[in-house]
Structure formats: C-alpha cells, structure tokens
Motif scaffolding. Structure first.
Motif, PDB file in Angstrom:
ATOM      1  N   MET A  40       0.566  16.361  -4.806  1.00  0.00           N
ATOM      2  CA  MET A  40       0.987  15.281  -3.925  1.00  0.00           C
ATOM      3  C   MET A  40       2.293  14.716  -4.465  1.00  0.00           C
ATOM      4  O   MET A  40       2.577  14.817  -5.657  1.00  0.00           O
ATOM      5  N   ALA A  41       3.043  14.115  -3.578  1.00  0.00           N
ATOM      6  CA  ALA A  41       4.324  13.551  -4.000  1.00  0.00           C
ATOM      7  C   ALA A  41       4.593  12.261  -3.248  1.00  0.00           C
ATOM      8  O   ALA A  41       4.132  12.067  -2.118  1.00  0.00           O
ATOM      9  N   SER A  42       5.316  11.376  -3.898  1.00  0.00           N
ATOM     10  CA  SER A  42       5.764  10.134  -3.277  1.00  0.00           C
ATOM     11  C   SER A  42       7.261  10.022  -3.512  1.00  0.00           C
ATOM     12  O   SER A  42       7.728  10.118  -4.652  1.00  0.00           O
ATOM     13  N   VAL A  43       7.998   9.859  -2.435  1.00  0.00           N
ATOM     14  CA  VAL A  43       9.455   9.757  -2.528  1.00  0.00           C
ATOM     15  C   VAL A  43       9.907   8.498  -1.797  1.00  0.00           C
ATOM     16  O   VAL A  43       9.644   8.336  -0.602  1.00  0.00           O
ATOM     17  N   THR A  44      10.555   7.621  -2.524  1.00  0.00           N
ATOM     18  CA  THR A  44      11.092   6.396  -1.937  1.00  0.00           C
ATOM     19  C   THR A  44      12.605   6.445  -2.016  1.00  0.00           C
ATOM     20  O   THR A  44      13.167   6.629  -3.100  1.00  0.00           O
ATOM     21  N   THR A  45      13.249   6.333  -0.885  1.00  0.00           N
ATOM     22  CA  THR A  45      14.710   6.332  -0.866  1.00  0.00           C
ATOM     23  C   THR A  45      15.199   4.986  -0.352  1.00  0.00           C
ATOM     24  O   THR A  45      14.774   4.515   0.703  1.00  0.00           O
ATOM     25  N   GLY A  46      16.056   4.382  -1.118  1.00  0.00           N
ATOM     26  CA  GLY A  46      16.605   3.084  -0.740  1.00  0.00           C
ATOM     27  C   GLY A  46      17.948   3.234  -0.061  1.00  0.00           C
ATOM     28  O   GLY A  46      18.269   4.268   0.524  1.00  0.00           O
ATOM     29  N   SER A  64       2.692   4.934  -8.778  1.00  0.00           N
ATOM     30  CA  SER A  64       1.538   4.178  -8.288  1.00  0.00           C
ATOM     31  C   SER A  64       1.056   4.725  -6.947  1.00  0.00           C
ATOM     32  O   SER A  64      -0.152   4.862  -6.712  1.00  0.00           O
ATOM     33  N   ASN A  65       1.996   5.069  -6.077  1.00  0.00           N
ATOM     34  CA  ASN A  65       1.636   5.635  -4.772  1.00  0.00           C
ATOM     35  C   ASN A  65       0.874   6.947  -4.931  1.00  0.00           C
ATOM     36  O   ASN A  65      -0.125   7.194  -4.248  1.00  0.00           O
ATOM     37  N   LYS A  66       1.353   7.797  -5.838  1.00  0.00           N
ATOM     38  CA  LYS A  66       0.702   9.091  -6.061  1.00  0.00           C
ATOM     39  C   LYS A  66      -0.727   8.910  -6.559  1.00  0.00           C
ATOM     40  O   LYS A  66      -1.638   9.641  -6.151  1.00  0.00           O
ATOM     41  N   ALA A  67      -0.927   7.939  -7.432  1.00  0.00           N
ATOM     42  CA  ALA A  67      -2.271   7.685  -7.954  1.00  0.00           C
ATOM     43  C   ALA A  67      -3.212   7.238  -6.834  1.00  0.00           C
ATOM     44  O   ALA A  67      -4.372   7.668  -6.769  1.00  0.00           O
ATOM     45  N   GLN A  68      -2.714   6.395  -5.941  1.00  0.00           N
ATOM     46  CA  GLN A  68      -3.536   5.941  -4.817  1.00  0.00           C
ATOM     47  C   GLN A  68      -3.809   7.080  -3.834  1.00  0.00           C
ATOM     48  O   GLN A  68      -4.909   7.196  -3.285  1.00  0.00           O
ATOM     49  N   GLY A 181      -2.414  -8.764  -2.105  1.00  0.00           N
ATOM     50  CA  GLY A 181      -3.050  -9.649  -1.144  1.00  0.00           C
ATOM     51  C   GLY A 181      -3.443  -8.964   0.152  1.00  0.00           C
ATOM     52  O   GLY A 181      -4.163  -9.540   0.969  1.00  0.00           O
ATOM     53  N   GLU A 182      -2.984  -7.719   0.362  1.00  0.00           N
ATOM     54  CA  GLU A 182      -3.336  -6.983   1.577  1.00  0.00           C
ATOM     55  C   GLU A 182      -4.595  -6.145   1.344  1.00  0.00           C
ATOM     56  O   GLU A 182      -5.036  -5.966   0.209  1.00  0.00           O
ATOM     57  N   ASP A 183      -5.160  -5.625   2.415  1.00  0.00           N
ATOM     58  CA  ASP A 183      -6.407  -4.860   2.356  1.00  0.00           C
ATOM     59  C   ASP A 183      -6.136  -3.455   1.818  1.00  0.00           C
ATOM     60  O   ASP A 183      -5.663  -2.577   2.547  1.00  0.00           O
ATOM     61  N   ALA A 184      -6.460  -3.240   0.545  1.00  0.00           N
ATOM     62  CA  ALA A 184      -6.194  -1.948  -0.091  1.00  0.00           C
ATOM     63  C   ALA A 184      -7.081  -0.847   0.480  1.00  0.00           C
ATOM     64  O   ALA A 184      -6.656   0.310   0.606  1.00  0.00           O
ATOM     65  N   VAL A 185      -8.322  -1.191   0.820  1.00  0.00           N
ATOM     66  CA  VAL A 185      -9.248  -0.194   1.372  1.00  0.00           C
ATOM     67  C   VAL A 185      -8.749   0.308   2.725  1.00  0.00           C
ATOM     68  O   VAL A 185      -8.763   1.507   3.011  1.00  0.00           O
TER      69      VAL A 185
END
Length: 216
Positions: A40-46, A64-68, A181-185
């Motif tokens: 799996m991969a997570s890529v954030t581009t600003g 953190s995204n990849k772990a989730q 504070g948001e719904d993680a589930v």
C-alpha cells in the motif's frame, strides 16, 4: 429364447443407466482464485506538486495513512471485500464457479513476469483476480482519493493466458484520513467501501474489454 430376451433386457437397462449417469454427471467446476495486494502507498502532494521536498514534508502523515490503510484493508479484509460483491455478475463468471481465496499476497515484482497459473490448481476452467496496488493520494487541487490496481487473467484449461486485463479503479474520499475529533471508524469503513467501488469500476471496464476481444 427366454434367456436371450432377459439378457437383452438386462443389457438395455445397464446401457440406459450408464447413459443417465453420464448425463447427470456435473461438469468440472470453474475456479476463480483471489489474491490481495502486497503493498500500500500514501502520496500527499502539496503546492510544490510532488518531488523529494514535497515527499519529505509529508512523510510523517503518509506513514500514518499507510498504517491506517493496513488496518482497514489488511489481506483478509481485501479478500472479504471482494467476496462480498457479486463477482459472478461483475466478471461474468460461468455458473457454479468456485471462489478460492489466498490471503497471502503475491510478490508485487512477479505480477507481470509470471505468465503461468499462480496456484497449483489443475482445474480445466481457471481464472485469477489479483489486487496489485492500493494507493491513497491527496492532491492540493483535486483532493483525496483511493486508487486500486487490479488484474484478471483467464487460462481456460492450460497454462496459457487466454485473456488478461489490468487497470486502475479510483474514487474520491471525504472522510479518510480522519482528523482529530472526527469519526475514525467511519473513515476506515469508507476506505473499504471505496475499495469495493473501485473494483466495480474496474470490472465494468474489464467486461467491455472482454466483449471487444470476443468480437475480434
């Protein structure tokens, strides 16, 4: 004379029984083997638009995204998600096709190299559904999305690929990743839902590709 008649009747009875048994014998079941993605991969581009500096700035968040993602879409969960869909209709499988799940992913680097069956099955009617990549992408302009790379291969009754279709399915996300504070589930559930939606998109294109091949 009577003996001859009885022998003849017995022969006819046995022949009829043999024909009936042959007619009732079910044809060998078709098999669809399913594998989950290895990586799996997570890529954030600003605003920088990608590159090493952009990757470094977002490395912590992407980790953190990849772990989730690995939590919501681990190997069994990927296969469960696919099996929850109507694969028979989506992939136009033959009636009675048996779904065989493999929870250990295939090595990603071998996906395009190995051109023979990835299991030891000798079924005369055999196909494969392989998930190759699961990618979360956040772009400064286009927002958040989950993309999934799938591959279907049909072998018929031998080791030669009769049909292969490999493509991405991708759809937007509105909840994942959850902020403080948001719904993680709910955010993780959204990942699974979009994963399935990606496959439905992919399967629609796969059917079109198969139809074109049949016309050729």
């Amino acid at each position: 004379m009577l003996k001859t008649i009885w022998v003849g009747l017995a022969s006819l009875t046995l022949a009829s029984a043999a024909q009936a048994q042959s007619a009732e014998a079910p044809s060998p079941a078709c098999e669809l083997h399913i594998w989950p993605a290895e990586r799996m991969a997570s890529v954030t581009t600003g605003l920088l638009g990608g590159g090493l500096l952009d990757a470094a700035l977002h490395a912590g968040k992407d980790a953190s995204n990849k772990a989730q993602m690995a939590s919501a879409l681990d190997s069994p969960s990927q296969v469960d998600a696919l099996q929850s869909l109507d694969l028979a209709t989506l992939l136009e499988l033959k009636p009675g096709t048996v779904i065989i799940r493999h929870e250990a992913p295939l090595e990603r680097k071998t996906m395009n190299k190995v051109k023979t069956r990835r299991s030891d099955s000798t079924a005369a009617c055999y196909s494969e559904l392989i998930t190759a990549d699961v990618l979360y992408h956040k772009a400064a302009i286009y927002g958040r999305s989950l993309k999934t790379l799938f591959m279907v291969r049909d072998f018929g009754n031998d080791q030669k690929i009769d049909f292969e279709y490999k493509a991405w399915g991708g759809n937007g996300l509105s909840l994942f990743p959850a902020k403080e504070g948001e719904d993680a589930v709910a955010a993780l559930d959204e990942l699974v839902g979009v994963f399935k939606k990606n496959f439905e998109e992919y399967a629609n294109n796969a059917r079109k590709s198969m139809a074109l091949k049949k016309k050729a």
